[in-house]
Motif scaffolding. Structure first.
Motif: not given
Length: 268
Positions: A238-263
């Motif tokens: 994860v590196l930093g931040g959080l990834r939250v899975e609740i039911g079918d929802d995914v809330i991805d606030g991880t550093v990896v996710s933000r880097l992927d968005d930037a790329r």
């Protein structure tokens, strides 16, 4: 999670209320009886069809169940089984699935105020099985007997977790789910749901402080309109931040996710 539709959903809701009235002292016994009854209905197709056949009078269906189970199960269980036999079911297989879920509800009733601990322990065992291929293979090995697998569970967990947790892990070996891990996850959600909670799996690079957990749980409770039970997974990727899975929802606030968005934005 096992889901029911139409008449089966109505039957399950009504029977869940009945289980809610089972005395805490006898709830573990009722759970074991319900698991055994579920296995009987799964293995006996003819019995399952007759008991769920709406062309057969309800009195005949409840009478048959009474004849089969009287003296073999707790009186409270017998009442539940007769009640279930008298109801309408959308699919014949729903009856056995419902009895297993009702058994999980009874287990939660049996632990009283330790229900939250039960949810945590089921999650812990699920993580253990997921992360240990040797254990996972041993528990799913079709050559090993149910008694052998049950003995393995006892050796690993007895004295370390609630007896109710051991009972549910053994039930997860019954083969009613695709995998042991899938069964444990479903039981975990059912146990939380009995308490009126949802379950959120939180992936974090390091353990959260008690204050951080409380703030996250409060924020999710406000967002989803019901209490949320947190299961924390320590995941270095994860590196930093959080990834939250609740039911079918995914809330991805991880550093990896933000880097992927930037790329993606740079590439676009």
């Amino acid at each position: 999670m096992v889901s029911f539709r139409g008449a089966s959903a109505d039957a399950m809701a009504a029977l869940t209320d009945v289980v809610g009235g089972v005395a805490e002292a006898s709830a573990a016994t009722v759970a074991g009886d319900l698991f055994s009854a579920a296995a009987a209905f799964r293995s006996e197709a003819a019995l399952r069809r007759v008991v769920t056949d709406q062309s057969v009078p309800a009195e005949a269906r409840t009478g048959l169940v009474g004849d089969l189970f009287t003296g073999k199960v707790d009186a409270a269980t017998l009442g539940l089984l007769r009640d279930a036999a008298g109801r309408r079911w959308t699919r014949a297989r729903d009856l056995a699935d419902a009895l297993e879920q009702l058994g999980v509800v009874a287990i939660v009733r049996s632990v009283g105020l330790q229900a939250g601990t039960l949810v945590d322990e089921l999650f812990g065992v699920r993580q253990l099985v997921t992360g240990n291929s040797d254990l996972r293979n041993a528990l799913s090995d079709p050559v090993r007997s149910a008694a052998d697998k049950g003995g393995l569970v006892e050796s690993l967990l007895s004295g370390k977790v609630l007896p109710a947790t051991v009972q549910l892990v053994k039930q997860a070996l019954s083969g009613s789910y695709r995998t042991v891990v899938a069964a444990l996850e479903d039981y975990e959600r059912t146990a939380a749901q009995v308490q009126g909670e949802s379950v959120a799996t939180v992936h974090a690079a390091r353990a959260l402080s008690a204050d951080d957990e409380q703030r996250l749980a409060s924020a999710l409770t406000r967002q989803y309109g019901r209490p949320v039970h947190l299961n924390i997974v320590i995941d270095p990727q994860v590196l930093g931040g959080l990834r939250v899975e609740i039911g079918d929802d995914v809330i991805d606030g991880t550093v990896v996710s933000r880097l992927d968005d930037a790329r993606r934005k740079i590439a676009g």
